[in-house]
Scaffold this motif. Structure first.
Motif: not given
Length: 419
Positions: A149-150, A165, A171
């Protein structure tokens, strides 16, 4: 004194009496005890692992002095401003504060406290374990270890300058410090980091994800994702060999990390309980009791009460997988509970008479997307104590302490330890 039992002073007290005195001291005073004189130092060594009193302290990031001008003034930290020191405040002496330097740089947030260690987000938003009484630092996997997710953003020379992220359904590229305050909701440990392969469990990314890492790992492993838009993880805890997490809708899940394979997941309570009550749930907490029960603390918005909140407590029966309602005034059996970003603790008020029985000590809760409460009814800014019998909400530190808001709280209850 005169006669054969005359003493020249405090340094000549018998060693067994000195050890008894050590039993009555909090850890900071116990550490200073051995520096008084050679006989007291000998008593401190002889005491070995004497169990010091363990009243929780409130820890937050300290306001930094202004760089120029009047150095007596304080400046309020911005949400993502790093701090070089942590501020410690004791319930036993609320008018005094102690500032402890954060070694090896600066910190952005306090994300948890567990087994005598603070879990801090440093100036790169990476999580580290920090013991303020030994100055020990243990790194957890970096924030880029949340690979699902990052991702890091780097300049040409390879230096990291930000993170990309998705948060709040958008985003963006964020600076290296900002995720430390908003990416992590809570971190708990299965045991002290000296324990063989202790596990850290973290609620993150707007409360939607749950990930873990063992001490010494280089990355985080995701174990749960909430897809429903209206739900998120409210709290997590380590209880009798398993991690438990409860969602805002009341769904309870557990994970067993005891085996060599992937953690074994179990849904303990599958249905939500939001339809059972007219008042909305503001937030939830989990409590592990000394008598072996797992409790759920539900905080409701109740505008008919003077403090706008009502608290109900259930016992979560893990065998029958049901909730059992308890009388709020009797649920803690005369104990005091400490909840928030920390791993919660329940203390006997007989052993700690300074604490209030049948009361819950709250640090400022994280109230994401609780706008009606946040904007119109919030009397919870700051650190509070809720009396379960009288149903009152009061400031835990009348003289100050707990000045952060409810979007990104940056303070924890911390129980000192040398382990």
């Amino acid at each position: 004194m005169a006669g054969p039992y005359a003493s020249s002073g405090w340094s000549d007290l018998p060693i067994d009496l000195l050890i008894r005195i050590l039993h009555l001291l909090e850890l900071p005073e116990a550490l200073a005890f051995g520096a008084v004189c050679s006989s007291w130092r000998s008593a401190s060594v002889a005491a070995g692992c004497v169990p010091y009193r363990q009243t929780p302290w409130l820890v937050s990031l300290a306001d930094e002095p202004l760089p120029v001008g009047d150095q007596q003034l304080r400046v309020r930290r911005g949400l993502w401003d790093p701090a070089a020191t942590t501020e410690h405040r004791s319930l036993l002496d609320p008018d005094r504060t102690f500032q402890v330097s954060f070694p090896g740089g600066q910190a952005v947030a306090c994300c948890g406290a567990s087994h005598g260690w603070l879990i801090m987000a440093n100036e790169l938003s990476d999580l580290v374990l920090y013991n303020p009484f030994t100055a020990a630092l243990i790194p957890l996997p970096p924030i880029t270890g949340f690979a699902s997710c990052i991702e890091g953003v780097y300049e040409d020379g390879g230096k990291i300058v930000g993170y990309r992220y998705r948060c709040y359904m958008m985003e963006h590229v964020h600076g290296v410090q900002s995720p430390g305050a908003c990416f992590y909701d809570k971190v708990v440990l299965s045991g002290p980091p000296s324990t063989c392969r202790a596990v850290a469990l973290v609620i993150h990314l707007d409360g939607k994800r749950l990930s873990f890492a063992r001490i010494g790992d280089s990355y985080w492993q995701q174990v749960s994702v909430i897809q429903r838009s209206g739900d998120s993880f409210a709290d997590c805890i380590y209880h009798r060999g398993r991690f438990y997490a409860v969602t805002m809708e009341g769904i309870l899940k557990s994970w067993d990390f005891g085996g060599p394979d992937k953690p074994r997941k179990k849904t303990v309570i599958a249905e939500d309980d939001n339809d059972m009550f007219d008042d909305p749930v503001i937030t939830r907490y989990l409590l592990s009791t000394p008598w072996g029960h797992l409790l759920q603390v539900r905080v409701f918005l109740d505008t008919l009460r003077g403090n706008n909140i009502r608290i109900e407590i259930d016992r979560l029966d893990l065998k029958s997988q049901t909730r059992v309602a308890l009388s709020s005034g009797k649920a803690l059996r005369g104990h005091a509970a400490f909840v928030g970003q920390n791993s919660p603790g329940i203390l006997s008020t007989k052993k700690f008479p300074e604490l209030k029985p049948d009361c819950i000590y709250f640090t400022t809760p994280r109230l994401r997307k609780r706008r009606p409460f946040e904007n119109r009814h919030n009397q919870w800014s700051g650190v509070k104590v809720y009396d379960l019998k009288r149903r009152t909400l009061e400031a835990a530190f009348p003289s100050g302490g707990g000045h952060y808001g409810t979007i990104c709280p940056l303070e924890v209850w911390f129980t000192p330890s040398l382990v």
